[in-house]
Each structure stands twice: as structure tokens, then as C-alpha cells.
Motif scaffolding. Sequence first.
Motif, PDB file in Angstrom:
ATOM      1  N   ALA A   1      24.510  35.639  49.006  1.00 39.52           N
ATOM      2  CA  ALA A   1      24.739  34.794  47.832  1.00 39.52           C
ATOM      3  C   ALA A   1      23.542  34.768  46.891  1.00 39.52           C
ATOM      4  CB  ALA A   1      25.081  33.376  48.285  1.00 39.52           C
ATOM      5  N   GLU A   2      22.339  34.903  47.432  1.00 36.39           N
ATOM      6  CA  GLU A   2      21.151  34.834  46.579  1.00 36.39           C
ATOM      7  C   GLU A   2      21.031  36.042  45.658  1.00 36.39           C
ATOM      8  OE1 GLU A   2      17.473  33.548  48.362  1.00 36.39           O
ATOM      9  OE2 GLU A   2      18.540  32.665  50.058  1.00 36.39           O
ATOM     10  N   SER A   3      21.773  37.102  45.951  1.00 43.17           N
ATOM     11  CA  SER A   3      21.686  38.311  45.123  1.00 43.17           C
ATOM     12  C   SER A   3      22.665  38.290  43.956  1.00 43.17           C
ATOM     13  CB  SER A   3      21.955  39.546  45.988  1.00 43.17           C
ATOM     14  OG  SER A   3      23.325  39.598  46.367  1.00 43.17           O
ATOM     15  N   VAL A   4      23.479  37.245  43.846  1.00 43.05           N
ATOM     16  CA  VAL A   4      24.525  37.220  42.822  1.00 43.05           C
ATOM     17  C   VAL A   4      23.978  37.473  41.416  1.00 43.05           C
ATOM     18  CG1 VAL A   4      26.185  35.724  41.637  1.00 43.05           C
ATOM     19  CG2 VAL A   4      26.199  35.886  44.136  1.00 43.05           C
ATOM     20  N   PRO A   5      22.868  36.845  40.979  1.00 48.64           N
ATOM     21  CA  PRO A   5      22.391  37.120  39.618  1.00 48.64           C
ATOM     22  C   PRO A   5      22.119  38.597  39.364  1.00 48.64           C
ATOM     23  CG  PRO A   5      21.323  35.167  40.493  1.00 48.64           C
ATOM     24  CD  PRO A   5      22.063  35.796  41.634  1.00 48.64           C
ATOM     25  N   ASP A   6      21.558  39.299  40.349  1.00 41.04           N
ATOM     26  CA  ASP A   6      21.248  40.720  40.176  1.00 41.04           C
ATOM     27  C   ASP A   6      22.523  41.564  40.177  1.00 41.04           C
ATOM     28  OD1 ASP A   6      18.456  40.306  40.103  1.00 41.04           O
ATOM     29  OD2 ASP A   6      18.410  40.170  42.289  1.00 41.04           O
ATOM     30  N   VAL A   7      23.448  41.248  41.062  1.00 38.84           N
ATOM     31  CA  VAL A   7      24.702  41.993  41.111  1.00 38.84           C
ATOM     32  C   VAL A   7      25.515  41.730  39.849  1.00 38.84           C
ATOM     33  CG1 VAL A   7      26.842  42.370  42.398  1.00 38.84           C
ATOM     34  CG2 VAL A   7      24.707  41.933  43.636  1.00 38.84           C
ATOM     35  N   ALA A   8      25.527  40.481  39.401  1.00 39.58           N
ATOM     36  CA  ALA A   8      26.260  40.136  38.181  1.00 39.58           C
ATOM     37  C   ALA A   8      25.671  40.840  36.965  1.00 39.58           C
ATOM     38  CB  ALA A   8      26.243  38.622  37.979  1.00 39.58           C
TER      39      ALA A   8
ATOM     40  N   ALA B   1      32.958  38.469  33.303  1.00 35.11           N
ATOM     41  CA  ALA B   1      33.039  39.906  33.033  1.00 35.11           C
ATOM     42  C   ALA B   1      34.453  40.335  32.640  1.00 35.11           C
ATOM     43  CB  ALA B   1      32.572  40.694  34.255  1.00 35.11           C
ATOM     44  N   LEU B   2      35.427  39.681  33.222  1.00 31.23           N
ATOM     45  CA  LEU B   2      36.818  40.045  32.951  1.00 31.23           C
ATOM     46  C   LEU B   2      37.173  39.864  31.475  1.00 31.23           C
ATOM     47  CD1 LEU B   2      39.393  41.055  34.360  1.00 31.23           C
ATOM     48  CD2 LEU B   2      40.024  38.673  34.718  1.00 31.23           C
ATOM     49  N   SER B   3      36.523  38.914  30.829  1.00 30.13           N
ATOM     50  CA  SER B   3      36.837  38.624  29.428  1.00 30.13           C
ATOM     51  C   SER B   3      36.232  39.634  28.461  1.00 30.13           C
ATOM     52  CB  SER B   3      36.338  37.220  29.068  1.00 30.13           C
ATOM     53  OG  SER B   3      34.923  37.153  29.143  1.00 30.13           O
ATOM     54  N   THR B   4      35.269  40.438  28.943  1.00 33.64           N
ATOM     55  CA  THR B   4      34.601  41.387  28.048  1.00 33.64           C
ATOM     56  C   THR B   4      34.736  42.839  28.473  1.00 33.64           C
ATOM     57  OG1 THR B   4      32.512  41.081  29.253  1.00 33.64           O
ATOM     58  CG2 THR B   4      32.899  39.659  27.340  1.00 33.64           C
ATOM     59  N   GLU B   5      35.082  43.099  29.700  1.00 32.72           N
ATOM     60  CA  GLU B   5      35.134  44.474  30.221  1.00 32.72           C
ATOM     61  C   GLU B   5      36.261  45.273  29.567  1.00 32.72           C
ATOM     62  OE1 GLU B   5      34.304  47.785  31.651  1.00 32.72           O
ATOM     63  OE2 GLU B   5      33.063  46.188  32.533  1.00 32.72           O
ATOM     64  N   LYS B   6      35.943  46.504  29.185  1.00 37.86           N
ATOM     65  CA  LYS B   6      36.916  47.357  28.509  1.00 37.86           C
ATOM     66  C   LYS B   6      37.438  48.496  29.381  1.00 37.86           C
ATOM     67  CE  LYS B   6      36.218  45.027  24.721  1.00 37.86           C
ATOM     68  NZ  LYS B   6      37.217  44.009  24.292  1.00 37.86           N
TER      69      LYS B   6
ATOM     70  N   VAL C   1      37.310  49.264  35.915  1.00 34.76           N
ATOM     71  CA  VAL C   1      36.459  48.121  36.241  1.00 34.76           C
ATOM     72  C   VAL C   1      37.259  46.822  36.188  1.00 34.76           C
ATOM     73  CG1 VAL C   1      34.340  46.873  35.680  1.00 34.76           C
ATOM     74  CG2 VAL C   1      34.449  49.353  35.346  1.00 34.76           C
ATOM     75  N   THR C   2      38.123  46.673  35.169  1.00 41.74           N
ATOM     76  CA  THR C   2      38.940  45.453  35.112  1.00 41.74           C
ATOM     77  C   THR C   2      39.863  45.357  36.324  1.00 41.74           C
ATOM     78  OG1 THR C   2      40.582  46.600  33.727  1.00 41.74           O
ATOM     79  CG2 THR C   2      38.885  45.327  32.595  1.00 41.74           C
ATOM     80  N   GLU C   3      40.340  46.503  36.790  1.00 38.69           N
ATOM     81  CA  GLU C   3      41.170  46.498  37.997  1.00 38.69           C
ATOM     82  C   GLU C   3      40.360  46.041  39.200  1.00 38.69           C
ATOM     83  OE1 GLU C   3      43.828  49.601  40.717  1.00 38.69           O
ATOM     84  OE2 GLU C   3      43.086  50.221  38.734  1.00 38.69           O
ATOM     85  N   ALA C   4      39.105  46.531  39.305  1.00 39.41           N
ATOM     86  CA  ALA C   4      38.241  46.131  40.420  1.00 39.41           C
ATOM     87  C   ALA C   4      37.926  44.639  40.344  1.00 39.41           C
ATOM     88  CB  ALA C   4      36.951  46.948  40.406  1.00 39.41           C
ATOM     89  N   ILE C   5      37.706  44.131  39.144  1.00 42.08           N
ATOM     90  CA  ILE C   5      37.444  42.699  38.986  1.00 42.08           C
ATOM     91  C   ILE C   5      38.666  41.884  39.422  1.00 42.08           C
ATOM     92  CG2 ILE C   5      36.995  40.872  37.314  1.00 42.08           C
ATOM     93  CD1 ILE C   5      35.405  42.948  35.662  1.00 42.08           C
ATOM     94  N   GLY C   6      39.839  42.352  39.019  1.00 40.40           N
ATOM     95  CA  GLY C   6      41.055  41.647  39.405  1.00 40.40           C
ATOM     96  C   GLY C   6      41.243  41.593  40.905  1.00 40.40           C
ATOM     97  N   ARG C   7      40.990  42.722  41.573  1.00 38.81           N
ATOM     98  CA  ARG C   7      41.115  42.733  43.040  1.00 38.81           C
ATOM     99  C   ARG C   7      40.104  41.795  43.676  1.00 38.81           C
ATOM    100  NH1 ARG C   7      41.447  48.346  42.379  1.00 38.81           N
ATOM    101  NH2 ARG C   7      39.325  48.568  43.197  1.00 38.81           N
ATOM    102  N   ALA C   8      38.884  41.795  43.114  1.00 38.36           N
ATOM    103  CA  ALA C   8      37.840  40.935  43.672  1.00 38.36           C
ATOM    104  C   ALA C   8      38.206  39.461  43.520  1.00 38.36           C
ATOM    105  CB  ALA C   8      36.506  41.229  42.986  1.00 38.36           C
ATOM    106  N   LEU C   9      38.761  39.098  42.389  1.00 35.69           N
ATOM    107  CA  LEU C   9      39.147  37.702  42.171  1.00 35.69           C
ATOM    108  C   LEU C   9      40.333  37.287  43.038  1.00 35.69           C
ATOM    109  CD1 LEU C   9      38.750  37.494  38.288  1.00 35.69           C
ATOM    110  CD2 LEU C   9      37.475  36.153  39.983  1.00 35.69           C
ATOM    111  N   ASN C  10      41.217  38.237  43.290  1.00 38.45           N
ATOM    112  CA  ASN C  10      42.416  37.930  44.082  1.00 38.45           C
ATOM    113  C   ASN C  10      42.209  38.121  45.578  1.00 38.45           C
ATOM    114  OD1 ASN C  10      43.953  37.293  41.809  1.00 38.45           O
ATOM    115  ND2 ASN C  10      44.465  39.453  41.438  1.00 38.45           N
ATOM    116  N   GLY C  11      41.042  38.643  45.931  1.00 40.36           N
ATOM    117  CA  GLY C  11      40.743  38.840  47.352  1.00 40.36           C
ATOM    118  C   GLY C  11      41.580  39.896  48.002  1.00 40.36           C
ATOM    119  N   ARG C  12      42.114  40.864  47.186  1.00 35.98           N
ATOM    120  CA  ARG C  12      42.932  41.924  47.757  1.00 35.98           C
ATOM    121  C   ARG C  12      42.086  43.156  47.991  1.00 35.98           C
ATOM    122  NH1 ARG C  12      45.929  44.092  44.462  1.00 35.98           N
ATOM    123  NH2 ARG C  12      45.554  42.999  42.512  1.00 35.98           N
ATOM    124  N   GLU C  13      42.409  43.915  49.020  1.00 37.49           N
ATOM    125  CA  GLU C  13      41.676  45.126  49.358  1.00 37.49           C
ATOM    126  C   GLU C  13      42.433  46.353  48.935  1.00 37.49           C
ATOM    127  OE1 GLU C  13      40.741  45.186  53.471  1.00 37.49           O
ATOM    128  OE2 GLU C  13      39.123  43.733  53.290  1.00 37.49           O
TER     129      GLU C  13
END
Length: 372
Positions: A305-312, A346-351, A355-367
Motif C-alpha cells: 500500500a505504501e507504494s501506491v503514489p509511485d505506482v499511480a 486515471a479512468l477519466s483521462t486515459e485514452k 489501458v482503460t480495459e486494464a483499469i476497468g478490470r482492476a476496479l471490478n476485481g476481475r482477472e
Amino acid sequence: MIAAAPDLGIDKLRITTAEPFSELRERLVRHRERGHESGFEEPDLDLRTTPTLLMQEARSIIAIAVAYPSKMKGAPVSEPGKRRGILSRSAWGEDYHRALRRRLAKLDAWIMERVPEAKLMSMVDTGALSDRAVAERAGIGWSGKNCSTLTPELGSWVYLGETITNLPLPPDSAIAEGCGDCTLCIDACPTGALVGPGQLNAQLCISYVTQTKEMVSEEMMAKIGNRLYGCDTCQIVCPVNRKIDIRHHAELIPDPEIAKPLLRPLLKMGNREFREKFGDSSAAWRGRKPIQRNALIALGNFRDAESVPDVAAVLRDDPRPVLRATAAWSLGKIASEEARASLNDALSTEKDPSVTEAIGRALNGREDRTAN
């Protein structure tokens, strides 16, 4: 020549003929037909198996082995906020291509002093011939079920190289296979890449996958763990390798901060800093992108969790879609409130659609179960 090997920095030296490797060629054809190649190999199977195509006058091949350490002394501890990745042992010290080329150059000079008319062609790993096939026919070791060359004295913790020559040197004999009924390496492979004794599907091998530059499937990312380059699992479990740790080549001793680096600083490295830190390691040959992608994977697997700023920051700012998509996966695995907020931002700005698909999966917790 064998007696001179230690003074040349060579741990084992044996000789074989320059006859074609006919059985190897048949195996390589089957390997290709099954789609098990990595893509890093020499594509011409004749060049890989016919020494006289590389040197018309070839009569003999001199095979060498140089041992490297299997244990890291003073290894730093990986802890929350300061998580670390790991390079495979073959990348711990100086780039083995350089280390072996120096030794082969010394061997060539030793031969030329005694036989000035000798013709010599040396190669390490990137040459056309199969280093393992040469080593095994020359009697350096036998072909293990994990596809490594296993030596009785040094285990599989060895770098291999060879010199083709026109000299008619007396050949050594191959040594008997020593794996017996053991299948520990096959059983331990994290991805099932060892599809049979001595049979590797490189497309499933973590060692290969960590060196690619493309997006990695989520199933594979979960199995990579914190590996930044390569995988040693099938060698670590091998009984032949037990208690073997050769440390008499100073340039092959690992620097713990390079062999087991902090992950978060890797995400911010530019090319120059990457070359300065990792340029002497064989892990640098593919550049920084695979290492940075794998660092993101490792942080996700650590759920750090402490790495979130760098990953984000990677998800928000990095120009490379593969890294942004991997950062999205990592944030999804961490799954803290801050991580989810970063994904939504990121979802609101990613084109980029991938990547938007990966963000969607990450938010929905799907693999994503797509095979790599």
C-alpha cells in the motif's frame, strides 16, 4: 589444455568433435512445431546444429564452464514500503557474456602461442550453436530434466561457452545422465513450463516472460511474484545443486543492492540511471522497460500500500501503455482506498483502450485469464 584451464579462469574444459548435432536438430524441429520456442533463439536450425556451417574447416569444439554463486551474502530484507525484487543468479555479477569472452580470449591466445596456424571461433550464448548441446556432448555435464546442463562438481550454476577450431583435438566422452527418477524440477515449476523431462515450453517459462517487453497476462503476473529477471526455481530444488556455492570469481559475486534492488526507485529510473546501476549485469540487455514492468508486478503481488503514489504516477504519467496497464493491475491488487481513487482518476483521462480495459478490470476485481 585441460590442465591450463584453472589459470585461464575456467572451471571445467572438455572437447568434442565438430560433427553435426543431428539428434538436437530433430528435437528442435519438434520444439518449433509445438510452438515452444522463446523467439530469442537463432532461427536457422542448420546453423544451430552444424558447426561446419560456421567454420568450414571445423574439426573440434572446446567447451568451457565457469561457475557462479548460488547464494547471496548480506542480502537486504524486503519489508513494507521498502519491498525488493530479485534477479536470477545468472544475472547477479558481471554480465557473463563479458566474463566468458575474456576467458575464451585468454584460451584462444594460449592456443595460438602453441599452434600459430590454428583457426578459432569463440561464442557465448548469443552464438548460433547450442551451448548446452556442445557442453553435454563434450562431457561438461548431462542434460537435466530442467533443461539445464548439470555438472557433477558445480551443479547447474555454470555459464557455458565454446570455441570451434580446425585443430583435430582428441574428444572427451559424454557423461552419464544423473537425474534418475527425480522430477522435483518439473513438479516445482510455477507455471508448468517444464512439460516433460528436458522439454521446456518457453512461452510459459517465467525466465523468458520476465525478459519480454509486452503486456503479461494477469495469470502469469500473479506467478511472477517479485522476480525482476529470470527464475531459478527449477535449479534451487535440484538435489545436485544442494550446498553448491562457488565464489572464487570475484567479478561474479553479487552486489546485493543490484541483485535484490528496492522496487519503488526502479519505477522512476531514466535510461542513464538504469545503465549506471544495471549496465554491468546481463539483466540489462533488454533495457529498463521489462524490469520496470516487473517491478510494478512485484509491488502488486506484495500488495504494498505504501507504494501506491509511485505506482499511480506510472499510471498517470508514463508514456508507455504496457507500463500504465501493468500499473493498473498492480493498483487493483493493492486494492486500498488510495489505489482505487487513483484508478478512478486515471479512468477519466486515459485514452488508450488497452489501458482503460486494464483499469476497468482492476476496479471490478476481475482477472484476465488469457494465456501469455
